[in-house]
Each structure stands twice: as structure tokens, then as C-alpha cells.
Design a protein around this motif. Structure first.
Motif, PDB file in Angstrom:
ATOM      1  N   SER B  41       6.962   6.653   5.045  1.00 26.38           N
ATOM      2  CA  SER B  41       5.748   6.241   5.755  1.00 26.38           C
ATOM      3  C   SER B  41       5.441   4.771   5.503  1.00 26.38           C
ATOM      4  N   GLY B  42       6.087   4.184   4.510  1.00 25.44           N
ATOM      5  CA  GLY B  42       5.954   2.747   4.297  1.00 25.44           C
ATOM      6  C   GLY B  42       6.667   1.932   5.353  1.00 25.44           C
ATOM      7  N   ILE B  43       7.194   2.613   6.361  1.00 25.59           N
ATOM      8  CA  ILE B  43       7.868   1.935   7.468  1.00 25.59           C
ATOM      9  C   ILE B  43       6.888   1.033   8.227  1.00 25.59           C
ATOM     10  N   THR B  44       5.622   1.095   7.837  1.00 26.02           N
ATOM     11  CA  THR B  44       4.629   0.156   8.368  1.00 26.02           C
ATOM     12  C   THR B  44       5.074  -1.291   8.144  1.00 26.02           C
ATOM     13  N   VAL B  45       6.056  -1.518   7.259  1.00 27.98           N
ATOM     14  CA  VAL B  45       6.604  -2.874   7.117  1.00 27.98           C
ATOM     15  C   VAL B  45       6.935  -3.469   8.478  1.00 27.98           C
ATOM     16  N   LEU B  46       7.397  -2.623   9.396  1.00 21.77           N
ATOM     17  CA  LEU B  46       7.748  -3.118  10.730  1.00 21.77           C
ATOM     18  C   LEU B  46       6.534  -3.744  11.407  1.00 21.77           C
ATOM     19  N   ALA B  47       5.392  -3.073  11.281  1.00 20.84           N
ATOM     20  CA  ALA B  47       4.165  -3.596  11.885  1.00 20.84           C
ATOM     21  C   ALA B  47       3.755  -4.900  11.200  1.00 20.84           C
ATOM     22  N   SER B  48       3.886  -4.931   9.867  1.00 20.96           N
ATOM     23  CA  SER B  48       3.518  -6.139   9.130  1.00 20.96           C
ATOM     24  C   SER B  48       4.374  -7.322   9.563  1.00 20.96           C
ATOM     25  N   ALA B  72       3.028  -2.443   1.961  1.00 19.88           N
ATOM     26  CA  ALA B  72       3.974  -1.495   2.557  1.00 19.88           C
ATOM     27  C   ALA B  72       5.291  -1.475   1.788  1.00 19.88           C
TER      28      ALA B  72
END
Lengths: 498, 96
Positions: B41-48, B72
Motif C-alpha cells: 500500500s506504500g505504492i503511494t510513492v507513485l503519487a508522490s 511512503a
């Protein structure tokens, strides 16, 4: 040699043609591969044999996804600088944390990581909303920003509260057990709603701040009243939330990969939460809104966990316990959180080895929610090299208890309480428990007669076949080891048993 | 911006996939699975990352993006490593 040369030229020409492809296409292809790997990774994580490999696969998938995105985006120098700064800080901290944290502190560590994931989604949505506005997206953009903010904030503050409760930094305040909490939480939810509705017309102003503040408080408000016994469920649910937050962030920045991955984690987390609720025979609704188990229970009946309410307690020394073990043929250990706190898993493993060398059959009964997280005990025992065939699930070991000579309960309490089967007035009534009361002899290793995490008295302690061995689990186990060695266990048998 | 109908399809199918992938999990793996899913769920790196690149020269956005990337990545790296540490301990009798 010639073939090798032609192969090399083929490779370089195909690499060249790959470079000539538009970055968008390459990025898309990499995205697809990483979704595939991610799905295989999650699937593999659910099987013992493949789990470690699958974890690596998922990590690889994430790395690929980042690579694919960087190819597509082609950041400039300034962007690279900020990327490097953020990566270095977060990555190093994660690295150090992951290596330093002891196995016993795993639940709160997962909660902390989880909260940070939520925070990341929150920050992205905040930045987009405040500095980029809602461009042409209209209500879709507004809705995804609202969900990302709301769920991100709840995940963050809720996870931190869960961590603090697990660490013992935070108690359950009395007011959270009254109906007042529902009023407070409904009020906060309404404030969130107001902020959300106002956000679409004023994405950068006060509604944004209001929404962040109110949803953070809501995260605290819904987690704080939940009792320690239900913490595993909460962590699992928050894990599911962080997936939802990631998916929402995917809508905010327009990344399909993020949406898929977030949705997968969200759905998987829900399943796991459901599995845990089933194990405790509770519904998710009662966990979330029913308050702490036992706190609201009547003082009579099953409630009232102070030492004075016990009348027939027999305590014994490690020496007596050791003698019982020496004569046993079948011994079952029931580990609980007390074992984790005392860091006694290695002493326990040593004791089992000694008993096995003596010809005793040893197994470990694992209640699905023993400890503070599902599977917590498995991880702890695995650290001490206990083979996983010896860890037996509740449904399989319960029929075996009548044929068991000695059960040793180590720092577990509510999961062995027979009242869950017999006393309808007990708050635990209906929860599946380990039926250790069926065994011939039960020793309960416990520091004091205090109530369990759920705050409920345990009828097991008063049964005629039960004896209490008071003390820290590690100290008691070491005492047992000394006594057994003094009795010559392990030495004599080695020559005889062959 | 991606097409909203498309995105909703992706969301739906992704959720169904998630439900299917985890049907039966032995209790041994509950904690590692939770921790592994958490790392994912730390794939939010993509959004960052997207936020940082889109920021141009807006310092506030760059800062927010970088902070978010840090959080993230903390989740991702810490999560995967901790999961690996847990799984490394599972062995059968006689392994090693």
C-alpha cells in the motif's frame, strides 16, 4: 563465438529500438508487468512455501512501477533533487527501523508503517487540492481528493493511536466507553461532511484544513474506544484503509497502477479482517462500535477481574511443574502475549527440545488471535526455530486436549477461558477458545492474578486440575529447565530411547 | 487526467482480484501477509513522484511531494524488510 556476437548485436539493436519507443509505451508495458508481479506476490504470500519469494516479487513489482513512472515522467534536475531528498530520508529510516525492531514489537511496527502510508496519501491530496485546484475534473476530482484526505488522515491518526495502545502509552479513557463517544464521532463525521461539500467550490481554503483536522480527530475518536483485545482487528482494518487511501490517491494523480494496487490491498485487508472477526466470534460492527470488550460488563457474572474475586486458587513451584512434565507423554504449550513480553520464546524452545529428547510429544496450540496480532505467536515461535508443524491451529488441537497430560499456559488468558463456552453472561461468551480445561493437568504461568487484556476473570484458574505458577514467563521457563536437568531429563533417555 | 469510466473499471476489477487472491490463509501467515500487503500500500510513492514532477517550481508542492515520498518510502522499505525478516524465520523441521 559468432552466435554470441550476433546475439549481442541483436540485443543492442532491440535495446535501441526500445529507446526509440515513446516513453509512454515503455512505461505502460512496465506497469502491466508490475501489476502481474504484484498479483502473483499477494497470492504467493498466502502460502508458507512461497511466501518469502512472493514478498521479494512484490518488492520487485514496486521497484519496476517506480522505474516505469520515472521513464514516463522524465523528471528535471530540480525534481530529481527533491526526489532524492525524500527517498533518502524515508528509505534510510525504514531500513534502520526494519532492522532494529524486535519481533515482539511487530504489531505496533506494522501499525506505524501503515499510518505513514496513509500520511503519504493525505499529503498528496492536500498538495493537489491546495496548489493545483480541481482543474477540469469537476466532482470526480473533488471526490477523489476528499476520499484520499479523509481515509489518509483516519489511517494515520488511527494507526498512531493503535500503536500507542499496543505500546502501553495510551489507556482507554473512561468517557470513550460511554455513549458520549458516538455523539463526538458523529459530530466529527458531520464536520467532515461539511468540509467535503465545501471543498468542491473552494479547494484551497478553509474546507481543506477543516477536513484534515476533523478526519484526523475522527481517526482518534474511532480507535480510542476499542479495547486491547480487539486491536488485531483494528490494525488489519486500518491496513485495508491504507489501500483505499492509495487507490484514492491514484484517482487524484491519474495513475491506474496505483488504483489497482490500492484496490487489491484494500480488498485483501478486508478479507483478513473478516477472518479475524470470525475467529473471535464477533462482528466487525460490534468491534468498531461496541466499545472495549469487558469494560462495560456487569461487575457480577463473568466480569470483575480483580484478584479478590478468585476463591480457589492453587499455586505451585516450578519444581512440582517440572515433575509433572517429566512424567508426561504429551505436552501442549499455549503461548500468549505474556510470552512475547517476557521474550521467553527461546527458553520455551529449549524446554521443548529437552522434553522431546526425553520422549515427550510436544506441540504448541495457537489461538487465531493470541497475542496482539493474528499470527503473532507463529512469528514469535518461528524466531525461536520452532518448526511450523508443531504449531497447531485451534480447530485441530481442541479434540486432542482430553488426551493431553500437561498443558502449560504461558501468558495467555482470554483465549483459554472456559466461560466462553459455559457462561452466557460472560462478555466472552461465544468466542471460540482453546479447550485446555479438558486436559488432565493445567499449569498457568502468569505474573499475577490480574485480569486478561479484555479485563475478564478466568474460570480456568479455579478448576481442580489447574495450578498457577506465578512469575515472569522467562524466569519460570528457566526454572523449569534447571529443575528438569536436575532430574536428569534428557540425559538418561538419550541412551535408553534408541 | 485518466478517463473516469476506465478508472472505475480498474478499481472494480482490482478489488475483485484482491478478494480472490486471498481466499484461505493459514494463521501462520496472517502477520506477514498483513505486513506485506501494508508494504504494497506504500505504492503511494507513485503519487508522490507524480506530484514532485508536476510541481514545476512551486516550492510548497515540491516540499509536500518530497515529504509524502519520504513517508511512503518509509512504509515500503520498512514493510518489505520486516516481512522478509519474519518469513525468513519460518522453516520446516530439518531445513537450514
Amino acid at each position: 563465438m559468432a552466435t554470441l556476437h550476433s546475439l549481442a548485436s541483436l540485443l543492442s539493436s532491440s535495446l535501441e529500438s526500445l529507446r526509440q519507443l515513446p516513453p509512454q509505451v515503455v512505461g505502460d508495458a512496465i506497469d502491466l508487468v508490475s501489476v502481474l508481479l504484484l498479483a502473483l506476490g499477494i497470492k504467493g504470500l498466502a502460502k508458507v512455501r512461497s511466501a518469502r519469494f512472493a514478498n521479494g516479487l512484490a518488492a520487485l513489482a514496486l521497484g519496476l512501477a517506480v522505474l516505469g513512472l520515472l521513464i514516463q515522467l522524465q523528471p528535471d534536475a530540480t525534481a530529481w533533487l527533491w526526489i532524492a531528498a525524500g527517498s533518502a530520508a524515508g528509505g534510510l529510516l525504514g531500513l534502520v527501523m526494519a532492522q532494529r525492531v524486535p519481533m515482539t514489537a511487530m504489531p505496533e511496527t506494522v501499525a506505524l508503517f501503515n499510518g505513514c502510508g496513509g500520511m503519504a496519501s493525505l499529503l498528496v491530496a492536500f498538495g493537489v487540492s491546495r496548489y493545483e485546484g480541481l482543474d477540469d475534473g469537476g466532482w470526480v476530482a473533488a471526490a477523489s481528493i476528499v476520499v484520499s484526505l479523509l481515509v489518509g488522515a483516519i489511517t494515520f491518526s488511527g494507526s498512531l493511536v493503535a500503536m500507542a495502545k499496543l505500546r502501553g502509552w495510551l489507556d482507554t479513557p473512561a468517557w470513550t466507553q460511554s455513549n458520549l463517544r458516538h455523539g463526538v464521532n458523529i459530530g466529527l463525521a458531520l464536520v467532515c461532511l461539511v468540509g467535503a461539500l465545501a471543498l468542491s467550490s473552494d479547494p484551497g481554503g478553509w474546507p481543506l484544513l477543516l477536513l484534515v483536522l476533523a478526519s484526523s480527530l475522527l481517526g482518534i475518536g474511532v480507535t480510542l474506544p476499542i479495547g486491547g483485545a480487539d486491536m488485531p482487528v483494528v490494525i488489519s482494518l486500518l491496513n485495508s484503509y491504507s489501500g483505499v487511501a492509495a487507490a484514492a490517491a491514484g484517482f487524484v494523480v491519474g495513475s491506474q497502477l496505483l488504483i489497482v494496487a490500492g484496490a487489491m490491498v484494500g480488498a485483501a485487508g478486508l478479507i483478513l479482517t473478516q477472518v479475524m472477526c470470525t475467529a473471535m466470534n464477533r462482528s466487525l460492527v460490534s468491534v468498531l462500535f461496541g466499545g472495549a470488550l469487558g469494560a462495560a460488563a456487569p461487575a457480577g457474572g463473568g466480569g470483575g477481574g480483580d484478584a479478590t474475586s478468585y476463591s480457589r486458587i492453587v499455586s505451585c513451584s516450578p519444581e512440582e511443574c517440572a515433575m509433572a512434565l517429566e512424567n508426561a507423554e504429551r505436552v501442549v504449550f499455549v503461548p500468549g502475549y505474556g510470552l512475547a513480553v517476557a521474550q521467553a520464546q527461546h527458553a520455551l524452545r529449549e524446554l521443548s527440545k529437552l522434553l522431546e529428547a526425553h520422549g515427550v510429544s510436544v506441540s504448541y496450540a495457537i489461538h487465531p488471535v493470541a497475542g496482539r496480532m493474528p499470527g503473532h505467536m507463529n512469528v514469535l515461535l518461528a524466531e525461536a526455530d520452532v518448526p511450523y508443524e508443531q504449531m497447531v491451529e485451534m480447530d485441530l488441537i481442541n479434540p486432542e486436549f482430553p488426551a493431553t497430560d500437561v498443558v502449560i499456559v504461558l501468558g495467555a488468558n482470554d483465549v483459554v477461558n472456559p466461560q466462553a463456552k459455559t457462561d452466557p453472561s460472560s462478555p466472552l461468551y461465544g468466542m471460540p477458545v482453546l479447550e485446555v480445561d479438558q486436559a488432565r493437568q493445567v499449569f498457568v504461568v502468569k505474573r499475577s492474578l490480574g485480569a486478561g487484556y479484555a479485563g475478564i476473570a478466568n474460570a480456568l484458574f479455579e478448576l481442580p486440575q489447574t495450578a498457577m505458577v506465578f512469575g515472569d514467563a522467562k524466569a519460570v521457563l528457566n526454572g523449569l529447565l534447571t529443575e528438569l536437568r536436575a532430574l536428569g531429563v534428557g540425559k538418561v533417555k538419550e541412551t535408553v530411547s534408541l | 487526467m485518466i478517463d473516469i469510466t476506465n478508472a472505475l473499471w480498474v478499481l472494480l476489477l482490482g478489488s475483485l482480484l484482491g478478494l480472490e487472491l486471498i481466499g484461505k490463509v493459514p494463521p501462520t501467515l496472517h502477520t506477514p501477509l498483513m505486513s506485506g500487503a501494508n508494504a504494497i500500500s506504500g505504492i503511494t510513492v507513485l503519487a508522490s513522484l507524480t506530484l514532485i514532477v508536476r510541481a514545476g517550481d512551486q516550492p510548497a508542492l515540491l516540499l509536500l511531494g518530497s515529504l509524502s515520498l519520504g513517508f511512503a518510502l518509509f512504509n515500503v522499505i520498512g514493510g518489505f524488510l520486516v516481512t522478509d525478516r519474519m518469513l525468513a524465520m519460518f522453516r520446516r523441521r530439518g531445513d537450514r
